[in-house]
Design an enzyme around this catalytic site. Structure first.
Site, mmCIF file in Angstrom:
data_model
loop_
_atom_site.group_PDB
_atom_site.id
_atom_site.type_symbol
_atom_site.label_atom_id
_atom_site.label_comp_id
_atom_site.label_asym_id
_atom_site.label_seq_id
_atom_site.Cartn_x
_atom_site.Cartn_y
_atom_site.Cartn_z
ATOM 1 N NE ARG A 148 85.936 29.637 127.172
ATOM 2 C CZ ARG A 148 86.174 28.526 127.883
ATOM 3 N NH1 ARG A 148 85.395 28.208 128.878
ATOM 4 N NH2 ARG A 148 87.179 27.728 127.558
ATOM 5 C CE LYS B 148 97.622 29.834 125.865
ATOM 6 N NZ LYS B 148 96.715 28.748 126.296
#
Length: 491
Positions: free
Chosen positions: A454, A377
């Site tokens: 996930r 990020k």
């Protein structure tokens, strides 16, 4: 599966001094084991001075620190911030609002109690009903003054408060909107929140809430209103200054709810729910160097210790996760120096299980920090400095566990599951293009290491299914692409 281990008869609770960073001190404990209900039966180990930490071999040690929740090390001010919520006593008051005496009287006023003449900025409100006029007279006209000075018309909004003196030090009025268009718990909670916040601002030790023009309600609706007022007041007194150099806790000791009947059952429910909310807020607010996977596991241990008759805990260490072939979860955790913790809290209703018992799973995403991995990020808008909140799902899961344990519902067994780890960058970490194998044998090609949630949830959900749950609630801070797809108004 971990074997249940009996508590050694020679094991005794010994108080240990903690370092300023409680997480580091407890991190030295290499493994948590299963907590049995019988291990903590009759032991007063969860107090403002001690907390239980399960150590290898089934023993227990206590650590001197703040009681609830134990975040932010040994900060004494953290105790004060939470004690303000825990120590607030909420009672019913049988009598007229004008006869009450104390530091702060908060009056909820519906629009029907007022007459409004004129329109727009020229509109002026005045008292319209006998009960509010009578109360205003008994309070020396303070309600009329507040309405005039605060441009108050009974609509939901900011409360207006003034010093009165005498038997009641301060009086505040809060708009409740139209009684004919009551917004349910939202309206009542706003009233309680105003009372709690005003009490904190004005350093009130005693307060009362009264509703003028209260609509007729059935017993169930009345209890729901009391619960919402209580919940709002409790959260209104809450403040989090664990990591600030200065902080002033609320000094509110008693809140009385005027003329709404027996408040005890509703208040008990409100307290249980609020304690869960506070735990969630403090977990999510804690920085990632404090709230690590080990810290989440330790928080779960505290919940199990506080409610030993209905809660059990199992924490799977990395080796146990490897045996269960949790390749998706461990793939994300591999780059971090913080060991992963797979947390499984189980609520069993009082009296045990029956054939009709519902088995529910609550699974929370537990990324205590998300750097994005090799898909780092970076750049404006990446919010990497905010990625401590990527464990918000696990914070909500543990908060729900605390609330449910306190409420003790019948007919349901609840499994609280958190796969806790960090998503970091290192030479041994997950790479774009790697293929992982989840615990159910499914292979997963990783095209973006910043889609880690996930992966951890995949093994957590497979594990939840293995526990025989029939319904699952999945709580997660998922990809920012959801905001792109659905817009900022959804969620």
């Amino acid at each position: 599966m971990l074997a249940r281990q009996a508590l050694s008869p020679v094991c005794r609770l010994a108080r240990h001094a903690t370092s300023p960073n409680v997480c580091s001190a407890v991190g030295a404990v290499p493994a948590c084991r299963v907590i049995q209900r019988s291990q903590f039966a009759g032991r007063a180990i969860h107090s403002t001075a001690e907390r239980a930490v399960v150590v290898p071999g089934g023993g227990v040690r206590s650590v001197t620190t703040c009681a609830f929740p134990n975040l932010g090390g040994t900060y004494s001010k953290e105790c004060k911030g939470n004690e303000a919520v825990k120590s607030l006593q909420i009672h019913e008051y049988e009598g007229e609002a004008g006869a009450w005496s104390g530091d702060l009287l908060v009056l909820g006023i519906f629009e029907e109690q007022l007459t409004v003449e004129g329109t727009g900025d020229a509109a002026v409100a005045s008292l319209a009903t006998d009960d509010i006029i009578s109360l205003d007279d008994s309070l020396g006209g303070i309600i009329s003054e507040l309405i005039a000075e605060g441009d108050f018309k009974g609509k939901p909004g900011k409360p207006v408060c003034s010093r009165l003196g005498g038997m009641i030090k301060r009086v505040a009025i809060v708009g409740m909107g139209k009684a004919s268009d009551l917004q349910g718990p939202k309206t009542w909670k706003a009233l309680g929140s105003a009372a709690g916040s005003l009490a904190k601002t004005h350093k009130a030790q005693s307060a009362a809430v009264a509703i003028l023009g209260q609509p007729t309600m059935d017993p169930s609706s009345n209890l729901a209103a009391i619960e919402a007022i209580s919940s709002g007041a409790l959260m209104g007194t809450y403040d989090d200054f664990r990591f600030k150099s200065k902080g002033k806790a609320s000094v509110l000791q008693t809140l009385e709810i005027i003329d709404m009947g027996n408040v005890e059952p509703a208040v008990a429910k409100a307290v249980a729910m609020t304690m869960g909310q506070v735990l969630t807020k403090q977990l999510v607010s804690a920085p990632p160097n404090t709230c690590t996977p080990t810290f989440l596991a330790e928080t779960a241990a505290e919940i199990a210790a506080e409610f030993p008759d209905v809660m059990t805990l199992k924490v799977l260490e990395k080796a146990e996760c490897e045996k269960l072939k949790m390749g998706a979860f461990l793939g994300v955790a591999e780059a971090s120096l913080e060991p992963p913790k797979f947390i499984h809290l189980t609520y069993t209703p009082p009296g045990g299980l029956t054939l009709s018992t519902l088995k529910l799973g609550i699974v929370g995403k537990g990324l205590t920090f998300d750097s994005g991995g090799y898909n780092l990020k970076a750049g404006a808008g990446s919010m990497i400095e905010m990625m401590k909140f990527d464990m918000g799902g696990s914070g909500a899961t543990l908060g729900a566990a605390k609330a449910i344990a306190a409420l003790r519902p019948m007919g349901v067994e609840v499994h609280f599951i958190v796969a806790a780890c960090e998503n970091m960058v290192s030479g041994r970490g997950l790479r774009p293009g790697d293929i992982l194998t989840a615990s159910n044998g499914k292979t997963i090609e990783v095209n973006n290491t910043d889609a880690e949630g996930r992966l951890t949830l995949a093994d957590a959900l497979v594990y939840a299914e293995s526990q025989g749950v029939t319904k699952v609630v999945d709580i997660a801070t998922l990809t920012g692409a959801c905001m792109v797809a659905l817009g900022g108004g959804v969620g």
